[in-house]
Design an enzyme around this catalytic site. Structure first.
Site, PDB file in Angstrom:
ATOM      1  CD  GLU A  61     -15.885 -11.900 -21.085  1.00 11.16           C
ATOM      2  OE1 GLU A  61     -14.649 -11.851 -21.218  1.00 11.16           O
ATOM      3  OE2 GLU A  61     -16.596 -12.810 -21.576  1.00 11.16           O
ATOM      4  CD1 TRP A  83     -12.326 -10.312 -19.036  1.00 14.79           C
ATOM      5  CD2 TRP A  83     -10.443  -9.747 -20.112  1.00 14.79           C
ATOM      6  NE1 TRP A  83     -12.617 -10.262 -20.379  1.00 14.79           N
ATOM      7  CE2 TRP A  83     -11.493  -9.914 -21.056  1.00 14.79           C
ATOM      8  CE3 TRP A  83      -9.182  -9.385 -20.555  1.00 14.79           C
ATOM      9  CZ2 TRP A  83     -11.286  -9.737 -22.424  1.00 14.79           C
ATOM     10  CZ3 TRP A  83      -8.980  -9.212 -21.914  1.00 14.79           C
ATOM     11  CH2 TRP A  83     -10.024  -9.390 -22.835  1.00 14.79           C
ATOM     12  CE1 TYR A 125     -13.390  -8.594 -27.803  1.00 19.74           C
ATOM     13  CE2 TYR A 125     -12.149  -8.718 -25.741  1.00 19.74           C
ATOM     14  CZ  TYR A 125     -12.470  -9.237 -26.987  1.00 19.74           C
ATOM     15  OH  TYR A 125     -11.855 -10.387 -27.416  1.00 19.74           O
ATOM     16  CB  CYS A 177     -10.519 -13.438 -29.357  1.00 17.42           C
ATOM     17  SG  CYS A 177      -8.889 -13.529 -28.598  1.00 17.42           S
ATOM     18  NE  ARG A 198      -7.565 -11.380 -32.648  1.00 13.93           N
ATOM     19  CZ  ARG A 198      -6.621 -12.012 -31.956  1.00 13.93           C
ATOM     20  NH1 ARG A 198      -5.937 -13.003 -32.500  1.00 13.93           N
ATOM     21  NH2 ARG A 198      -6.351 -11.671 -30.709  1.00 13.93           N
ATOM     22  CG  ASP A 201      -8.947 -21.463 -25.226  1.00 13.53           C
ATOM     23  OD1 ASP A 201      -9.151 -22.689 -25.381  1.00 13.53           O
ATOM     24  OD2 ASP A 201      -8.567 -20.980 -24.143  1.00 13.53           O
TER      25      ASP A 201
END
Length: 296
Positions: A61, A83, A125, A177, A198, A201
């Protein structure tokens, strides 16, 4: 064991977390503000041992992010499905066709037009890191600028990149995130990093984010001729989804083992030259995996 930091965070959330409703409808236990620090100088990489983690997926990733791509097809081609849930949910909502995840990925692989239409995540991203569109009309490569600064001005306090492009948030399948990465070079040539996340999980996402950040730090150090120092992780809304609570309790019952070590096997000319085969992880001895559903 450095993994105790993660387990203490889990324990704190389970004991003190605020019960909150959230965007997904699943609900969370949430704390605001957390920090962990991992020493990478001896080659260790923070891959959790209290459950088996498919760390190669996290590294794949990160390599995808660095390529600047925003379509899931290159990931699906490598067997990476982390994703897929977001474009699949978008496809189902738009068309009403209830494809399974496997069927959707098969169409992504078999049909280029379908992949272009439904596999793109928007300006996520990779777009922001490598092709940030400025209001001045120029395109900015934050990663290239960071590497050049690491080489030429390592005492700079401006060595960072981020993905929170306010003008393009509405077009992203999921706003970033892990959104800000900052770097610091010590006087003896060690590269430290700080990641601000921010939204974290803790059961599914955070373990992957730690691996990705450490792999990125290793590549940046290699490109700039630096040794590795600390990885500092800090989180904003740090949460456990309600459908992960029992899994987290099971993970807390396990005694952590030592982190494995990471070695890069090649030194490519650029940061986009690394492949998954360049990452040699040794000494990984995890407990069995613990499964949980992704909240989309």
């Amino acid at each position: 064991m450095p993994e105790h930091q993660y387990l203490r965070l889990v324990s704190d959330i389970l004991e003190k977390g605020d019960q909150r409703n959230d965007r997904t409808g699943v609900g969370t236990l949430s704390l605001f503000g957390a920090m962990m620090r991992f020493d990478l100088s001896n080659g260790q990489i923070p891959i959790l041992t209290t459950k088996k983690l498919s760390y190669r997926l996290a590294i794949r990733e990160m390599l995808w992010f660095l390529s600047g791509d925003t379509n899931i097809k290159p990931l699906v081609e490598q067997g990476v499905s982390i994703w897929t849930d977001w474009p699949l949910a978008h496809y189902q909502a738009e068309t009403g066709e209830k494809l399974t995840k496997k069927e959707f990925e098969a169409r992504i692989l078999d049909n280029d037009d379908f992949a272009r239409r439904w596999g793109d995540l928007g300006p996520v991203y990779g777009r922001q890191w490598r092709r940030w569109q400025g209001s001045d009309g120029q395109v900015y490569d934050q990663i290239a600028t960071l590497i050049e600064t690491l080489k030429t001005n390592p005492s700079s306090r401006r060595m960072l990149f981020h993905g929170w492009n306010v003008a393009e948030l509405k077009d992203m399948a999921l706003p970033p995130c892990h959104m800000v990465y900052q770097y610091h070079v010590t006087s003896d040539g060690r590269l430290n990093s700080l990641l601000y996340q921010r939204s974290a999980d803790v059961f599914l996402g955070l373990p992957f984010n730690l691996v990705g950040a450490a792999a990125l730090q290793a590549m940046l150090a290699d490109q700039a001729g630096l040794a590795l120092g600390d990885l500092v992780w800090t989180g904003g809304d740090v949460h456990i989804y309600r459908n992960h609570i029992e899994q987290m309790k099971e993970q807390l019952s396990r005694t952590p083992r030592g982190f494995p070590t990471l070695q890069l096997k090649s030194h490519p000319d650029s940061i986009t030259g690394y492949t998954i085969d360049d990452f040699a992880v040794t000494g990984y001895d995890p407990y069995p995996p613990i499964k949980g559903a992704v909240a989309v």
